[in-house]
Design a protein around this motif. Sequence first.
Motif, mmCIF file in Angstrom:
data_model
loop_
_atom_site.group_PDB
_atom_site.id
_atom_site.type_symbol
_atom_site.label_atom_id
_atom_site.label_comp_id
_atom_site.label_asym_id
_atom_site.label_seq_id
_atom_site.Cartn_x
_atom_site.Cartn_y
_atom_site.Cartn_z
ATOM 1 N N TRP A 10 0.831 -1.220 0.000
ATOM 2 C CA TRP A 10 0.000 0.000 0.000
ATOM 3 C C TRP A 10 0.858 1.260 0.000
ATOM 4 O O TRP A 10 0.333 2.358 -0.235
ATOM 5 N N LYS A 11 2.135 1.145 0.296
ATOM 6 C CA LYS A 11 3.018 2.310 0.435
ATOM 7 C C LYS A 11 2.362 3.313 1.404
ATOM 8 O O LYS A 11 1.717 2.896 2.361
ATOM 9 N N MET A 12 2.519 4.631 1.167
ATOM 10 C CA MET A 12 1.938 5.628 2.089
ATOM 11 C C MET A 12 0.623 6.144 1.490
ATOM 12 O O MET A 12 0.464 7.336 1.227
ATOM 13 N N GLY A 96 14.116 -3.265 2.048
ATOM 14 C CA GLY A 96 14.928 -2.776 0.929
ATOM 15 C C GLY A 96 14.151 -2.422 -0.318
ATOM 16 O O GLY A 96 14.690 -2.517 -1.436
ATOM 17 N N HIS A 97 12.886 -1.993 -0.144
ATOM 18 C CA HIS A 97 12.151 -1.507 -1.316
ATOM 19 C C HIS A 97 12.970 -0.388 -1.961
ATOM 20 O O HIS A 97 13.643 0.388 -1.269
ATOM 21 N N SER A 98 12.896 -0.265 -3.275
ATOM 22 C CA SER A 98 13.739 0.729 -3.962
ATOM 23 C C SER A 98 13.442 2.151 -3.477
ATOM 24 O O SER A 98 14.324 3.012 -3.503
ATOM 25 N N TYR A 168 11.998 -9.274 -7.028
ATOM 26 C CA TYR A 168 12.757 -8.553 -8.062
ATOM 27 C C TYR A 168 11.858 -7.449 -8.608
ATOM 28 O O TYR A 168 10.785 -7.714 -9.154
ATOM 29 N N GLU A 169 12.323 -6.207 -8.420
ATOM 30 C CA GLU A 169 11.523 -5.055 -8.852
ATOM 31 C C GLU A 169 12.410 -4.090 -9.641
ATOM 32 O O GLU A 169 13.113 -3.268 -9.041
ATOM 33 N N PRO A 170 12.403 -4.202 -10.968
ATOM 34 C CA PRO A 170 13.183 -3.238 -11.741
ATOM 35 C C PRO A 170 12.627 -1.834 -11.487
ATOM 36 O O PRO A 170 11.414 -1.616 -11.632
ATOM 37 N N ILE A 174 8.562 0.374 -11.666
ATOM 38 C CA ILE A 174 7.744 0.600 -10.465
ATOM 39 C C ILE A 174 6.952 1.890 -10.603
ATOM 40 O O ILE A 174 7.533 2.968 -10.740
ATOM 41 N N GLY A 175 5.638 1.747 -10.571
ATOM 42 C CA GLY A 175 4.748 2.911 -10.605
ATOM 43 C C GLY A 175 4.807 3.680 -11.914
ATOM 44 O O GLY A 175 4.311 4.800 -11.997
ATOM 45 N N THR A 176 5.401 3.095 -12.940
ATOM 46 C CA THR A 176 5.571 3.824 -14.200
ATOM 47 C C THR A 176 4.584 3.359 -15.264
ATOM 48 O O THR A 176 4.476 3.978 -16.323
ATOM 49 N N GLY A 214 6.542 -4.441 -10.344
ATOM 50 C CA GLY A 214 6.759 -3.365 -11.319
ATOM 51 C C GLY A 214 5.579 -3.315 -12.251
ATOM 52 O O GLY A 214 5.550 -4.036 -13.247
ATOM 53 N N SER A 215 4.561 -2.497 -11.866
ATOM 54 C CA SER A 215 3.375 -2.307 -12.700
ATOM 55 C C SER A 215 2.662 -3.614 -13.034
ATOM 56 O O SER A 215 2.167 -3.778 -14.159
ATOM 57 N N VAL A 216 2.609 -4.535 -12.064
ATOM 58 C CA VAL A 216 1.774 -5.729 -12.269
ATOM 59 C C VAL A 216 0.319 -5.273 -12.251
ATOM 60 O O VAL A 216 -0.087 -4.467 -11.411
ATOM 61 N N VAL A 235 2.918 -5.925 -5.432
ATOM 62 C CA VAL A 235 2.069 -5.071 -6.265
ATOM 63 C C VAL A 235 1.749 -3.764 -5.550
ATOM 64 O O VAL A 235 1.229 -3.783 -4.425
ATOM 65 N N GLY A 236 2.062 -2.649 -6.178
ATOM 66 C CA GLY A 236 1.768 -1.351 -5.590
ATOM 67 C C GLY A 236 0.399 -0.847 -6.033
ATOM 68 O O GLY A 236 -0.632 -1.202 -5.471
ATOM 69 N N GLY A 237 0.393 -0.028 -7.099
ATOM 70 C CA GLY A 237 -0.824 0.664 -7.546
ATOM 71 C C GLY A 237 -2.054 -0.232 -7.654
ATOM 72 O O GLY A 237 -3.129 0.110 -7.144
ATOM 73 N N ALA A 238 -1.905 -1.380 -8.298
ATOM 74 C CA ALA A 238 -3.077 -2.237 -8.537
ATOM 75 C C ALA A 238 -3.581 -2.901 -7.259
ATOM 76 O O ALA A 238 -4.697 -3.436 -7.238
HETATM 77 C C1 PEP Z 1 5.816 -1.666 -5.540
HETATM 78 O O1 PEP Z 1 5.288 -0.861 -4.795
HETATM 79 O O2 PEP Z 1 6.634 -2.448 -5.066
HETATM 80 C C2 PEP Z 1 5.419 -1.705 -6.944
HETATM 81 C C3 PEP Z 1 5.889 -2.649 -7.702
HETATM 82 O O3 PEP Z 1 4.553 -0.720 -7.370
HETATM 83 P P1 PEP Z 1 3.692 -0.736 -8.725
HETATM 84 O O4 PEP Z 1 2.994 -2.073 -8.775
HETATM 85 O O5 PEP Z 1 2.750 0.406 -8.593
HETATM 86 O O6 PEP Z 1 4.647 -0.582 -9.865
#
Ligand code: PEP
Length: 254
Positions: A10-12, A96-98, A168-170, A174-176, A214-216, A235-238
């Motif tokens: 969920w991040k912040m 260690g999230h980027s 693994y999160e290129p 991420i969020g792009t 990364g944008s899953v 998974v972040g945004g979704a």
């Molecule tokens: C993340 O928050 O680790 C991430 C991968 O974000 P997003 O799915 O939005 O790219």
Amino acid sequence: MRKQIAAANWKMNLTLTEGEALLDAISAKPHTLAPNQEAIYAVPFPYISMAQAKVGAKTNVYVAAQNCSNKLSGAYTGEVSVTMLQSMCVKYVVIGHSERREYFNESNELLAQKVDACLENQTTPIFCCGESLAIREAGTQNDYVAGQLTESLFHLSETAISHVVIAYEPIWAIGTGKTASSDQAQEMHAFIRSHIASKYGASVADSISILYGGSVKSANAVEIFGQPDVDGGLVGGASLIADKFVAIINALKK
Ligand code: PEP
């Protein structure tokens, strides 16, 4: 059989009420988890109790923290230790999230200490690694990711590293909205597994879950998770939209 994991980060984001409504909406949508599958919600620290209450005793569903201190207790105002999280029955912590590496200058050495703090307190680190766009364009992503793994994980015993989940999160994905192709994801995941095998042997490497992040989205999850070395996603945004995250859970391999 390796665990297949759909982990929400969920991040912040979200207020408490919005977080409650999201977990209620996810619960209300049809999804089942096979014995080798898990759903994990990495929520902001203040929402951990709320999320645990919502998740209740659901099988294979866990609440995670998004970070922890490298220290276990003491005069470190604003920090949260893994012993505190353990006392709240938190089983997973994202390490260690980027975004933490970039905005909070977390080094591979500091992350090694956080990984140790987790493993010494029966908490599973979801250890994030991944390269920037400049590194990908220079073609040195394998060396870079190998360095992150070596410096933060390779001091661990065989038993200890078997308890780590890797994500693994290129960074460029991420969020792009720019996802790695399923071939790019598989190639890096296979490389990560071979790098672990070079130190710990194939059976340890084969037992470790490696998630892609990364944008899953619901639209690409089946193809990415279908790759042989991809064991689900971070998974972040979704993960902030109930329909989308449920579809991502349903995309996990059995
Ligand atoms: C993340 O928050 O680790 C991430 C991968 O974000 P997003 O799915 O939005 O790219």
